[in-house]
Motif scaffolding. Structure first.
Motif, PDB file in Angstrom:
ATOM      1  N   MET A 124       3.959  45.205  11.153  1.00 32.32           N
ATOM      2  CA  MET A 124       4.541  44.132  10.387  1.00 32.32           C
ATOM      3  C   MET A 124       3.519  43.014  10.243  1.00 32.32           C
ATOM      4  N   ASP A 125       3.559  42.333   9.146  1.00 31.25           N
ATOM      5  CA  ASP A 125       2.624  41.259   8.852  1.00 31.25           C
ATOM      6  C   ASP A 125       2.897  40.054   9.763  1.00 31.25           C
ATOM      7  N   THR A 126       1.827  39.464  10.334  1.00 28.60           N
ATOM      8  CA  THR A 126       2.007  38.340  11.260  1.00 28.60           C
ATOM      9  C   THR A 126       2.558  37.105  10.541  1.00 28.60           C
ATOM     10  N   ARG A 127       2.220  36.946   9.261  1.00 26.35           N
ATOM     11  CA  ARG A 127       2.759  35.800   8.522  1.00 26.35           C
ATOM     12  C   ARG A 127       4.266  35.911   8.374  1.00 26.35           C
ATOM     13  N   LYS A 128       4.739  37.127   8.182  1.00 24.44           N
ATOM     14  CA  LYS A 128       6.171  37.346   8.040  1.00 24.44           C
ATOM     15  C   LYS A 128       6.885  37.052   9.360  1.00 24.44           C
ATOM     16  N   ILE A 129       6.258  37.432  10.473  1.00 21.56           N
ATOM     17  CA  ILE A 129       6.826  37.163  11.793  1.00 21.56           C
ATOM     18  C   ILE A 129       6.858  35.659  12.043  1.00 21.56           C
TER      19      ILE A 129
END
Length: 109
Positions: A1-6
């Protein structure tokens, strides 16, 4: 999963928790202060005062006012309202310190 989304998800969750905490605080403010007012009004015959007597006592206003100030600060934190130390103030302070640093560096050049 993308860290920006997290990160966005974590920020959103934190914001929702802060909002939930504020609404709980607001609900308790009204419930408890209303209950205190009702208790004062019900206790009026015991003290021999008229109906409006306990409503106009300072102690009745004090709980609403002091707790209300705390609630206002909580609201300003949750909703991001800060009329004193806003982004414009921060920018002016940063510019001021940059200019001060620039003048200091010119002294030694």
């Amino acid at each position: 999963m993308d860290t920006r989304k997290i990160d966005k998800s974590a920020k959103a969750k934190k914001k929702v928790e802060a909002l939930k905490g504020f609404y709980i605080h607001l609900t308790l403010y009204f419930l408890i202060n209303t209950m205190l007012l009702v208790v004062k009004i019900i206790g009026t015959p015991y003290y021999g005062e008229n109906f409006m007597g306990p409503i106009w006592h300072f102690s009745t206003f004090a709980t609403w006012l002091i707790w209300g100030l705390g609630l206002a600060f909580h609201a300003s934190k949750v909703f991001g309202f800060n009329p004193f130390f806003n982004k414009e103030w921060e920018k002016r302070q940063i510019d001021k310190y940059i200019e001060k640093d620039r003048k200091e560096s010119k002294k030694y050049n």
